[in-house]
Design a protein around this motif. Structure first.
Motif, PDB file in Angstrom:
ATOM      1  N   VAL A   6     -42.797 -26.971  74.249  1.00  0.00           N
ATOM      2  CA  VAL A   6     -43.930 -27.440  73.814  1.00  0.00           C
ATOM      3  C   VAL A   6     -44.197 -27.270  72.275  1.00  0.00           C
ATOM      4  O   VAL A   6     -44.194 -26.262  71.784  1.00  0.00           O
ATOM      5  CB  VAL A   6     -45.177 -26.628  74.371  1.00  0.00           C
ATOM      6  N   THR A   7     -44.699 -28.619  71.668  1.00  0.00           N
ATOM      7  CA  THR A   7     -44.593 -28.579  70.195  1.00  0.00           C
ATOM      8  C   THR A   7     -45.953 -29.373  69.669  1.00  0.00           C
ATOM      9  O   THR A   7     -46.492 -30.312  70.451  1.00  0.00           O
ATOM     10  CB  THR A   7     -43.371 -29.006  69.488  1.00  0.00           C
ATOM     11  N   THR A   8     -46.471 -29.138  68.722  1.00  0.00           N
ATOM     12  CA  THR A   8     -47.312 -29.639  67.811  1.00  0.00           C
ATOM     13  C   THR A   8     -46.799 -30.827  67.066  1.00  0.00           C
ATOM     14  O   THR A   8     -47.557 -31.635  66.904  1.00  0.00           O
ATOM     15  CB  THR A   8     -48.281 -28.929  67.129  1.00  0.00           C
ATOM     16  N   THR A   9     -45.505 -31.005  66.965  1.00  0.00           N
ATOM     17  CA  THR A   9     -44.894 -31.821  66.030  1.00  0.00           C
ATOM     18  C   THR A   9     -44.454 -33.049  67.179  1.00  0.00           C
ATOM     19  O   THR A   9     -44.729 -32.930  68.526  1.00  0.00           O
ATOM     20  CB  THR A   9     -43.439 -31.480  65.851  1.00  0.00           C
ATOM     21  N   PHE A  10     -43.661 -34.173  66.799  1.00  0.00           N
ATOM     22  CA  PHE A  10     -43.571 -35.344  67.691  1.00  0.00           C
ATOM     23  C   PHE A  10     -42.237 -35.626  68.040  1.00  0.00           C
ATOM     24  O   PHE A  10     -41.563 -36.484  68.503  1.00  0.00           O
ATOM     25  CB  PHE A  10     -44.313 -36.486  67.023  1.00  0.00           C
ATOM     26  N   ASN A  11     -41.572 -34.397  67.822  1.00  0.00           N
ATOM     27  CA  ASN A  11     -40.119 -34.333  68.195  1.00  0.00           C
ATOM     28  C   ASN A  11     -39.578 -32.800  68.371  1.00  0.00           C
ATOM     29  O   ASN A  11     -40.471 -31.948  67.958  1.00  0.00           O
ATOM     30  CB  ASN A  11     -39.252 -35.024  67.033  1.00  0.00           C
ATOM     31  N   LEU A  12     -38.307 -32.650  69.238  1.00  0.00           N
ATOM     32  CA  LEU A  12     -37.875 -31.242  69.504  1.00  0.00           C
ATOM     33  C   LEU A  12     -36.605 -31.235  68.886  1.00  0.00           C
ATOM     34  O   LEU A  12     -35.725 -31.900  69.374  1.00  0.00           O
ATOM     35  CB  LEU A  12     -38.132 -31.139  70.780  1.00  0.00           C
ATOM     36  N   VAL A  18     -36.192 -39.140  76.303  1.00  0.00           N
ATOM     37  CA  VAL A  18     -35.547 -40.235  76.830  1.00  0.00           C
ATOM     38  C   VAL A  18     -36.767 -41.002  77.706  1.00  0.00           C
ATOM     39  O   VAL A  18     -36.437 -42.040  78.398  1.00  0.00           O
ATOM     40  CB  VAL A  18     -34.552 -39.664  77.769  1.00  0.00           C
ATOM     41  N   GLU A  19     -37.901 -40.389  77.998  1.00  0.00           N
ATOM     42  CA  GLU A  19     -38.930 -40.955  78.795  1.00  0.00           C
ATOM     43  C   GLU A  19     -40.505 -40.578  78.272  1.00  0.00           C
ATOM     44  O   GLU A  19     -40.500 -39.271  77.910  1.00  0.00           O
ATOM     45  CB  GLU A  19     -38.826 -40.832  79.964  1.00  0.00           C
ATOM     46  N   ASN A  20     -40.999 -41.617  77.977  1.00  0.00           N
ATOM     47  CA  ASN A  20     -42.685 -40.955  77.763  1.00  0.00           C
ATOM     48  C   ASN A  20     -43.376 -41.192  78.883  1.00  0.00           C
ATOM     49  O   ASN A  20     -43.428 -42.011  79.709  1.00  0.00           O
ATOM     50  CB  ASN A  20     -43.050 -41.927  76.670  1.00  0.00           C
ATOM     51  N   LEU A  21     -43.897 -39.932  79.467  1.00  0.00           N
ATOM     52  CA  LEU A  21     -44.850 -40.093  80.480  1.00  0.00           C
ATOM     53  C   LEU A  21     -46.384 -40.209  80.330  1.00  0.00           C
ATOM     54  O   LEU A  21     -46.731 -39.763  81.501  1.00  0.00           O
ATOM     55  CB  LEU A  21     -44.319 -38.828  81.521  1.00  0.00           C
ATOM     56  N   GLY A  22     -46.645 -40.034  79.261  1.00  0.00           N
ATOM     57  CA  GLY A  22     -48.183 -40.319  78.949  1.00  0.00           C
ATOM     58  C   GLY A  22     -48.784 -39.212  78.547  1.00  0.00           C
ATOM     59  O   GLY A  22     -48.230 -37.978  78.359  1.00  0.00           O
ATOM     60  N   ILE A  23     -50.186 -39.236  78.458  1.00  0.00           N
ATOM     61  CA  ILE A  23     -51.321 -38.014  78.103  1.00  0.00           C
ATOM     62  C   ILE A  23     -51.208 -37.118  79.194  1.00  0.00           C
ATOM     63  O   ILE A  23     -51.380 -37.548  80.367  1.00  0.00           O
ATOM     64  CB  ILE A  23     -52.587 -38.691  77.399  1.00  0.00           C
ATOM     65  N   VAL A  24     -51.360 -35.625  78.783  1.00  0.00           N
ATOM     66  CA  VAL A  24     -51.514 -34.733  79.815  1.00  0.00           C
ATOM     67  C   VAL A  24     -52.391 -33.847  78.986  1.00  0.00           C
ATOM     68  O   VAL A  24     -52.652 -33.785  77.966  1.00  0.00           O
ATOM     69  CB  VAL A  24     -50.238 -33.961  80.210  1.00  0.00           C
ATOM     70  N   ARG A  25     -53.391 -33.201  80.133  1.00  0.00           N
ATOM     71  CA  ARG A  25     -54.504 -32.547  79.557  1.00  0.00           C
ATOM     72  C   ARG A  25     -54.791 -31.247  80.414  1.00  0.00           C
ATOM     73  O   ARG A  25     -54.460 -31.337  81.735  1.00  0.00           O
ATOM     74  CB  ARG A  25     -55.766 -33.190  79.142  1.00  0.00           C
ATOM     75  N   GLY A  26     -55.323 -30.019  79.748  1.00  0.00           N
ATOM     76  CA  GLY A  26     -55.888 -29.291  80.565  1.00  0.00           C
ATOM     77  C   GLY A  26     -57.281 -28.941  79.932  1.00  0.00           C
ATOM     78  O   GLY A  26     -57.574 -28.960  78.715  1.00  0.00           O
ATOM     79  N   ILE A  27     -58.458 -28.831  80.691  1.00  0.00           N
ATOM     80  CA  ILE A  27     -59.629 -28.666  80.269  1.00  0.00           C
ATOM     81  C   ILE A  27     -60.193 -27.492  81.097  1.00  0.00           C
ATOM     82  O   ILE A  27     -60.274 -27.295  82.410  1.00  0.00           O
ATOM     83  CB  ILE A  27     -60.513 -29.947  80.541  1.00  0.00           C
ATOM     84  N   ILE A  28     -60.919 -26.845  80.192  1.00  0.00           N
ATOM     85  CA  ILE A  28     -61.857 -25.393  80.736  1.00  0.00           C
ATOM     86  C   ILE A  28     -63.113 -25.580  80.037  1.00  0.00           C
ATOM     87  O   ILE A  28     -63.319 -25.759  78.961  1.00  0.00           O
ATOM     88  CB  ILE A  28     -61.044 -24.095  80.302  1.00  0.00           C
ATOM     89  N   ALA A  77     -42.447 -33.869  83.522  1.00  0.00           N
ATOM     90  CA  ALA A  77     -41.743 -33.709  82.398  1.00  0.00           C
ATOM     91  C   ALA A  77     -41.257 -32.509  82.014  1.00  0.00           C
ATOM     92  O   ALA A  77     -41.297 -31.613  82.768  1.00  0.00           O
ATOM     93  CB  ALA A  77     -43.125 -33.645  81.484  1.00  0.00           C
ATOM     94  N   ASN A  78     -40.380 -32.353  81.046  1.00  0.00           N
ATOM     95  CA  ASN A  78     -39.761 -31.059  80.817  1.00  0.00           C
ATOM     96  C   ASN A  78     -40.125 -30.607  79.362  1.00  0.00           C
ATOM     97  O   ASN A  78     -39.532 -29.497  78.786  1.00  0.00           O
ATOM     98  CB  ASN A  78     -38.156 -31.131  81.180  1.00  0.00           C
ATOM     99  N   ALA A  79     -40.943 -31.475  78.741  1.00  0.00           N
ATOM    100  CA  ALA A  79     -41.461 -31.069  77.374  1.00  0.00           C
ATOM    101  C   ALA A  79     -42.731 -31.691  77.172  1.00  0.00           C
ATOM    102  O   ALA A  79     -43.151 -32.853  77.821  1.00  0.00           O
ATOM    103  CB  ALA A  79     -40.482 -31.690  76.479  1.00  0.00           C
ATOM    104  N   THR A 102     -48.380 -35.293  74.832  1.00  0.00           N
ATOM    105  CA  THR A 102     -47.834 -36.184  75.332  1.00  0.00           C
ATOM    106  C   THR A 102     -46.793 -35.649  76.138  1.00  0.00           C
ATOM    107  O   THR A 102     -45.782 -34.983  75.680  1.00  0.00           O
ATOM    108  CB  THR A 102     -47.344 -37.356  74.410  1.00  0.00           C
ATOM    109  N   ALA A 103     -46.523 -35.867  77.457  1.00  0.00           N
ATOM    110  CA  ALA A 103     -45.654 -35.452  78.351  1.00  0.00           C
ATOM    111  C   ALA A 103     -44.437 -36.360  78.298  1.00  0.00           C
ATOM    112  O   ALA A 103     -44.453 -37.764  78.275  1.00  0.00           O
ATOM    113  CB  ALA A 103     -45.935 -35.555  79.843  1.00  0.00           C
ATOM    114  N   VAL A 104     -43.172 -35.746  77.966  1.00  0.00           N
ATOM    115  CA  VAL A 104     -41.890 -36.422  77.923  1.00  0.00           C
ATOM    116  C   VAL A 104     -40.932 -35.910  78.652  1.00  0.00           C
ATOM    117  O   VAL A 104     -40.974 -34.705  78.902  1.00  0.00           O
ATOM    118  CB  VAL A 104     -41.542 -36.371  76.352  1.00  0.00           C
ATOM    119  N   ARG A 105     -39.819 -36.545  78.802  1.00  0.00           N
ATOM    120  CA  ARG A 105     -38.419 -35.947  79.382  1.00  0.00           C
ATOM    121  C   ARG A 105     -37.596 -35.953  78.121  1.00  0.00           C
ATOM    122  O   ARG A 105     -37.495 -37.048  77.544  1.00  0.00           O
ATOM    123  CB  ARG A 105     -37.948 -37.062  80.541  1.00  0.00           C
ATOM    124  N   VAL A 106     -36.810 -34.972  77.843  1.00  0.00           N
ATOM    125  CA  VAL A 106     -36.020 -34.893  76.872  1.00  0.00           C
ATOM    126  C   VAL A 106     -34.680 -34.396  77.427  1.00  0.00           C
ATOM    127  O   VAL A 106     -34.505 -33.833  78.302  1.00  0.00           O
ATOM    128  CB  VAL A 106     -36.477 -33.822  75.731  1.00  0.00           C
TER     129      VAL A 106
END
Length: 109
Positions: A6-12, A18-28, A77-79, A102-106
């Protein structure tokens, strides 16, 4: 999910997306208790860090982060990249904390 993925950058580093799975969120949404407000008021008389509010804020951030991880796992996602936090006052004494990315598969390069 491994929190190292999990990162604030746009790459690891060392991985390719290999796949962009879209926006994910957690809200409290949290409120301050009357007892907490009294304790914080007493702490503010002395000055310095108001630990009651610090702990409340940290707890809300951690809970929203964990919900975001769960949401990402539900999408396969795995990242997560581009992670951000946002907070808004919904009503007096009631605050929303949102953690999103952004949930992604890497794959390892």
């Amino acid at each position: 999910m491994d929190k190292n993925m999990v990162t604030t950058t746009f790459n690891l580093e060392g991985y390719k997306i290999v796949e962009n799975l879209g926006i994910v969120r957690g809200i409290i949404v949290r409120s301050r208790s009357v007892v907490g407000n009294i304790g914080a008021g007493l702490q503010s008389l002395v000055g310095g860090n108001i630990t009651i509010y610090t702990e409340l804020c940290e707890s809300a951030r951690e809970d929203s982060f964990e919900l975001m991880l769960k949401h990402a796992e539900e999408h396969g996602a795995n990242a997560i990249i581009g992670v951000r936090y946002d907070a808004n006052e919904v009503s007096q004494g009631i605050t929303e904390v949102l953690c999103y990315g952004t949930a992604v598969r890497v794959e390892k390069i």
